[in-house]
Design a protein around this motif. Structure first.
Motif, mmCIF file in Angstrom:
data_model
loop_
_atom_site.group_PDB
_atom_site.id
_atom_site.type_symbol
_atom_site.label_atom_id
_atom_site.label_comp_id
_atom_site.label_asym_id
_atom_site.label_seq_id
_atom_site.Cartn_x
_atom_site.Cartn_y
_atom_site.Cartn_z
ATOM 1 N N LEU A 106 -11.506 13.837 -53.644
ATOM 2 C CA LEU A 106 -12.560 14.792 -53.862
ATOM 3 C C LEU A 106 -12.548 15.727 -54.952
ATOM 4 O O LEU A 106 -13.488 15.767 -55.668
ATOM 5 C CB LEU A 106 -13.299 15.307 -52.499
ATOM 6 N N PHE A 107 -11.560 16.403 -54.588
ATOM 7 C CA PHE A 107 -11.538 17.629 -55.763
ATOM 8 C C PHE A 107 -11.439 17.277 -57.062
ATOM 9 O O PHE A 107 -12.047 17.581 -57.729
ATOM 10 C CB PHE A 107 -10.251 18.610 -55.191
ATOM 11 N N ARG A 108 -10.392 16.168 -57.330
ATOM 12 C CA ARG A 108 -10.340 15.638 -58.505
ATOM 13 C C ARG A 108 -11.781 15.042 -59.182
ATOM 14 O O ARG A 108 -12.018 15.258 -60.347
ATOM 15 C CB ARG A 108 -9.425 14.716 -58.751
ATOM 16 N N PHE A 109 -12.311 14.431 -58.202
ATOM 17 C CA PHE A 109 -13.770 13.777 -58.822
ATOM 18 C C PHE A 109 -14.773 14.888 -58.970
ATOM 19 O O PHE A 109 -15.334 14.616 -59.937
ATOM 20 C CB PHE A 109 -14.059 13.006 -57.540
ATOM 21 N N VAL A 110 -14.732 15.906 -58.206
ATOM 22 C CA VAL A 110 -15.738 16.843 -58.406
ATOM 23 C C VAL A 110 -15.411 17.483 -59.738
ATOM 24 O O VAL A 110 -16.286 17.875 -60.650
ATOM 25 C CB VAL A 110 -16.004 17.882 -57.286
ATOM 26 N N LEU A 111 -14.256 17.792 -60.002
ATOM 27 C CA LEU A 111 -13.706 18.364 -61.093
ATOM 28 C C LEU A 111 -14.031 17.501 -62.377
ATOM 29 O O LEU A 111 -14.505 18.116 -63.581
ATOM 30 C CB LEU A 111 -12.294 18.731 -61.006
ATOM 31 N N THR A 112 -13.636 16.285 -62.323
ATOM 32 C CA THR A 112 -14.281 15.462 -63.301
ATOM 33 C C THR A 112 -15.648 15.336 -63.714
ATOM 34 O O THR A 112 -16.129 15.504 -64.840
ATOM 35 C CB THR A 112 -13.835 13.880 -63.168
ATOM 36 N N CYS A 113 -16.224 15.415 -62.605
ATOM 37 C CA CYS A 113 -18.040 15.273 -62.649
ATOM 38 C C CYS A 113 -18.257 16.691 -63.572
ATOM 39 O O CYS A 113 -19.304 16.590 -64.195
ATOM 40 C CB CYS A 113 -18.429 15.212 -61.552
#
Length: 378
Positions: free
Chosen positions: A12-19
């Motif tokens: 989740l953290f990497r996904f949000v950062l990418t978004c």
């Protein structure tokens, strides 16, 4: 079970950062669209503000917005006598550099005749111009307030009223003064230059009664093309309908800015597609063993393709949503007006969906080539 959702929750953290990173790209794209819309809106606001049907300009020119136009001030009386003309007014436009509280201020000065077409339609604060000289109505973006004084040329003007959203295509806020003051302002020279001109005898016989255009409102039953053709028969004058004036403004004055912004939009969308493709490819390569396991237990290819495409769409749409929220929060801080219509945001959302589907192709190709035996080989 939605595999894309479970994979996003796991990282989740990497996904949000990418978004968030993608949202900055989306915000820039939306800002470019909004700036172009604002540029067109500002340009059309100026030409639509007088609410007239006909622009009488110097022969051979395209009006006061595309190039210089100078005609005698007495032209208004001649145009007013034409059949079908209800109201006329003389108007001038010029860009002036002034100073407000020590801060340089670039102004678009509009000179008009009070009581005739050409002045501000709605004064949102203060009052209209009632004196013949040295009163001024300013756009709120100038930072001026009712009661302030500002020097234009060699004269001091009192701000008596404020208007909203009256700027030229260059983003310079407008101020309105009387035609008499505007004609003095556009003909003023610095004292040394004035003495030189007087000594040479230049301009002594010339009249300062020139205007950029004469604008006319026609009777409801009048044919604007016929009136324009009548004006064109006077060899020193040209005539443009309101539609023609707006077409020149969009097709000539703001055309280069439109093409430049369009190029930037194309580049940014291409960059977005490449970024999404690389992110999805990297995420796919990181879970090749899990994909091989899915194949080994008999998962169909459409399940694996769905996993990758759904993640790609999630990245693009979440990034688009964050970007839209971001630009709506900061658009009023921009030095230029940003006009973002719902249709613009929706169109960009549709483009992002198409871009995401195509960008996921690289990851899909890598996933479909995975050998199920990879899951056993470790």
């Amino acid at each position: 079970m939605n595999l894309a959702y479970r994979d996003v929750r796991h990282n989740l953290f990497r996904f949000v950062l990418t978004c968030l990173g993608l949202s900055l790209l989306m915000a820039v794209v939306l800002a470019m669209i909004g700036i172009y819309n604002g540029l067109v809106a500002d340009a059309l606001n100026i030409v639509r503000a007088p609410q007239v049907d006909l622009w009488v300009v110097e022969s051979g020119t395209q009006g006061p917005f595309a190039e210089a136009s100078q005609i005698p001030g007495t032209t208004r009386d001649a145009v007013a006598r034409l059949h079908g003309v209800a109201e006329t007014g003389s108007i001038t436009y010029q860009t002036v550099e002034a100073s407000n509280a020590g801060v340089p201020l670039r102004l678009y000065v509009i000179g008009y005749e009070p009581g005739h077409p050409g002045g501000p339609q709605t004064v949102t604060d203060g009052r209209g111009i009632t004196q013949t000289h040295f009163e001024l109505i300013a756009d709120r973006q100038t930072g001026l307030a009712v009661g302030d004084r500002i020097t234009l040329g060699r004269d001091s003007f009192a701000v008596v009223g404020l208007v909203d959203d009256v700027m030229n295509s260059g983003g310079d806020p407008a101020v309105f003064i009387t035609l008499a003051d505007a004609q003095v302002l556009q003909s003023q020279l610095a004292p040394p230059a004035q003495r030189v001109q007087a000594a040479r005898g230049i301009g002594l016989a010339e009249s300062g009664d020139t205007v950029a255009a004469v604008i006319a409102r026609l009777d409801p039953n009048a044919n604007v093309q016929q009136v324009a053709q009548t004006v064109r028969q006077w060899k020193h004058l040209g005539a443009l309908t309101q539609g023609e004036q707006e077409g020149i403004l969009i097709g000539s004055v703001v055309d280069r800015a439109k093409r430049q912004i369009g190029l930037f939009l194309g580049i940014l969308l291409t960059v977005s597609a490449v970024v999404i493709a690389l992110i999805i490819y990297t995420m796919t390569m990181e879970k090749l063993k899990q994909i091989a396991t899915l194949k080994l237990i008999g998962a169909p290819d459409k399940t694996i393709v769905g996993l990758i495409v759904q993640q790609s769409l999630a990245l693009g749409l979440v990034g688009w949503s964050f970007g839209l929220v971001l630009i709506l929060l900061v658009k009023d801080v921009f030095p230029r007006r940003v006009v973002l219509e719902p249709v613009n945001a929706a169109a960009l959302g549709g483009i992002i969906i198409v871009v995401c589907i195509f960008a996921s192709g690289l990851g899909v190709r890598a996933a479909l080539k995975v050998d199920p035996a990879t899951a056993i080989g470790g």
